[in-house]
Design a protein around this motif. Structure first.
Motif, mmCIF file in Angstrom:
data_model
loop_
_atom_site.group_PDB
_atom_site.id
_atom_site.type_symbol
_atom_site.label_atom_id
_atom_site.label_comp_id
_atom_site.label_asym_id
_atom_site.label_seq_id
_atom_site.Cartn_x
_atom_site.Cartn_y
_atom_site.Cartn_z
ATOM 1 N N ILE A 188 87.945 87.567 -16.055
ATOM 2 C CA ILE A 188 87.586 86.571 -15.047
ATOM 3 C C ILE A 188 86.870 87.233 -13.872
ATOM 4 O O ILE A 188 86.994 88.434 -13.634
ATOM 5 C CB ILE A 188 88.804 85.789 -14.514
ATOM 6 N N VAL A 189 86.173 86.383 -13.133
ATOM 7 C CA VAL A 189 85.562 86.749 -11.858
ATOM 8 C C VAL A 189 86.103 85.749 -10.845
ATOM 9 O O VAL A 189 86.128 84.537 -11.105
ATOM 10 C CB VAL A 189 84.022 86.645 -11.913
ATOM 11 N N ILE B 250 80.916 98.893 -9.556
ATOM 12 C CA ILE B 250 80.360 97.826 -8.724
ATOM 13 C C ILE B 250 79.378 96.993 -9.545
ATOM 14 O O ILE B 250 78.527 97.531 -10.255
ATOM 15 C CB ILE B 250 79.598 98.410 -7.510
ATOM 16 N N ILE B 251 79.506 95.670 -9.396
ATOM 17 C CA ILE B 251 78.569 94.709 -9.984
ATOM 18 C C ILE B 251 77.898 93.981 -8.823
ATOM 19 O O ILE B 251 78.552 93.636 -7.843
ATOM 20 C CB ILE B 251 79.312 93.690 -10.879
ATOM 21 N N ALA B 252 76.610 93.742 -8.948
ATOM 22 C CA ALA B 252 75.850 92.988 -7.944
ATOM 23 C C ALA B 252 75.670 91.560 -8.442
ATOM 24 O O ALA B 252 75.475 91.337 -9.637
ATOM 25 C CB ALA B 252 74.489 93.640 -7.725
ATOM 26 N N ALA B 253 75.706 90.591 -7.529
ATOM 27 C CA ALA B 253 75.508 89.192 -7.918
ATOM 28 C C ALA B 253 74.842 88.424 -6.777
ATOM 29 O O ALA B 253 75.238 88.549 -5.622
ATOM 30 C CB ALA B 253 76.843 88.541 -8.252
ATOM 31 N N GLY B 254 73.856 87.642 -7.125
ATOM 32 C CA GLY B 254 73.234 86.762 -6.146
ATOM 33 C C GLY B 254 71.944 87.295 -5.555
ATOM 34 O O GLY B 254 71.875 88.440 -5.129
ATOM 35 N N GLN C 73 95.439 90.212 -14.729
ATOM 36 C CA GLN C 73 95.859 91.553 -15.137
ATOM 37 C C GLN C 73 97.135 91.487 -15.972
ATOM 38 O O GLN C 73 97.274 92.220 -16.951
ATOM 39 C CB GLN C 73 96.049 92.442 -13.909
ATOM 40 N N LYS C 74 98.055 90.593 -15.608
ATOM 41 C CA LYS C 74 99.288 90.431 -16.386
ATOM 42 C C LYS C 74 98.995 89.940 -17.793
ATOM 43 O O LYS C 74 99.753 90.209 -18.724
ATOM 44 C CB LYS C 74 100.245 89.469 -15.684
ATOM 45 N N GLU C 75 97.885 89.213 -17.945
ATOM 46 C CA GLU C 75 97.477 88.710 -19.267
ATOM 47 C C GLU C 75 96.622 89.724 -20.032
ATOM 48 O O GLU C 75 96.181 89.453 -21.138
ATOM 49 C CB GLU C 75 96.704 87.392 -19.114
ATOM 50 N N GLY C 76 96.345 90.878 -19.410
ATOM 51 C CA GLY C 76 95.554 91.911 -20.075
ATOM 52 C C GLY C 76 94.054 91.655 -20.057
ATOM 53 O O GLY C 76 93.323 92.209 -20.882
ATOM 54 N N LEU C 77 93.583 90.827 -19.127
ATOM 55 C CA LEU C 77 92.161 90.513 -19.030
ATOM 56 C C LEU C 77 91.451 91.470 -18.075
ATOM 57 O O LEU C 77 92.067 92.009 -17.156
ATOM 58 C CB LEU C 77 91.971 89.075 -18.534
ATOM 59 N N VAL C 78 90.164 91.646 -18.284
ATOM 60 C CA VAL C 78 89.331 92.409 -17.354
ATOM 61 C C VAL C 78 89.158 91.560 -16.101
ATOM 62 O O VAL C 78 88.972 90.339 -16.188
ATOM 63 C CB VAL C 78 87.955 92.724 -17.982
ATOM 64 N N THR C 79 89.213 92.200 -14.943
ATOM 65 C CA THR C 79 89.103 91.457 -13.687
ATOM 66 C C THR C 79 87.965 91.997 -12.833
ATOM 67 O O THR C 79 87.772 93.201 -12.728
ATOM 68 C CB THR C 79 90.415 91.533 -12.882
ATOM 69 N N ALA C 80 87.237 91.063 -12.230
ATOM 70 C CA ALA C 80 86.193 91.404 -11.270
ATOM 71 C C ALA C 80 86.430 90.556 -10.029
ATOM 72 O O ALA C 80 86.443 89.326 -10.116
ATOM 73 C CB ALA C 80 84.811 91.140 -11.842
ATOM 74 N N GLN C 81 86.668 91.227 -8.914
ATOM 75 C CA GLN C 81 86.900 90.489 -7.675
ATOM 76 C C GLN C 81 85.613 90.436 -6.882
ATOM 77 O O GLN C 81 84.974 91.453 -6.626
ATOM 78 C CB GLN C 81 88.000 91.126 -6.837
#
Length: 189
Positions: free
Chosen positions: A84-85, A152-156, A96-104
């Motif tokens: 998720i983002v 780091i990911i860039a967006a926008g 994170q508890k579900e084992g998913l990749v996270t992007a804040q």
């Protein structure tokens, strides 16, 4: 996800479900679903996964979907998402508890928003930090790197090949964009 971004640093931001075929036909390996609703999100994500796309969902932008641990579990179990983002630290923790990749998502509109974002990231410890707007990455990369080691990911506001080159040169590993002209970006372009 990092390996997929090394193959193609562009993350297709899917802002219209009708563009799923275009995303599938593109070079992107990672897709951030930022549209849809509770009625079509499962089908969208399953179609993308069927074509070996790494699927992130910006849960805050899916109409009719709650923003809680049950929505996260639903997306994981029913839609088969990879991550998720979100700007929401509590959703990062649930994911994170579900084992998913996270992007804040961290907003870099001004100094107070960066400071607030750094504080939020320090509490949630996501896998990736997404800077918005993406064009701010060259300005804030070193500051963020002093505090965090996450990629780091860039967006926008990323619209041109030269923007992509500049952002990658600054240190970002990926660029999230709805600009279809960039979905087939090549490092040699």
């Amino acid at each position: 996800m990092l390996a997929a971004l090394l193959e193609c640093p562009i993350i297709a931001s899917l802002q219209k479900p009708a563009l799923v075929p275009d995303v599938i036909a593109s070079n992107v390996r990672v897709v951030m679903v930022s549209s849809g609703n509770i009625l079509n999100i499962v089908d969208i994500c399953k179609e993308l996964r069927k074509h070996n796309k790494f699927v992130l969902v910006h849960i805050d932008l899916i109409h009719g979907m709650g923003r809680d641990k049950f929505a996260i579990r639903y997306l994981k179990e029913k839609a088969g998402i990879d991550g998720i983002v979100t700007p929401n630290g509590q959703l990062i923790a649930s994911s994170q508890k579900e084992g998913l990749v996270t992007a804040q998502r961290l907003f870099a509109h001004d100094t107070p928003s960066v400071t607030s974002g750094l504080n939020a990231v320090s509490h949630s410890n996501p896998d990736f930090i997404e800077i918005m707007p993406g064009l701010a990455v060259p300005e804030v990369y070193e500051l963020i790197r002093r505090h965090f080691q996450q990629p780091i990911i860039a967006a926008g506001l990323v619209k041109k090949h030269k923007d992509v080159k500049q952002i990658l040169k600054a240190g970002a590993v990926g660029i999230d964009t709805s600009n279809q002209n960039l979905w087939n970006y090549s490092m040699t372009t």
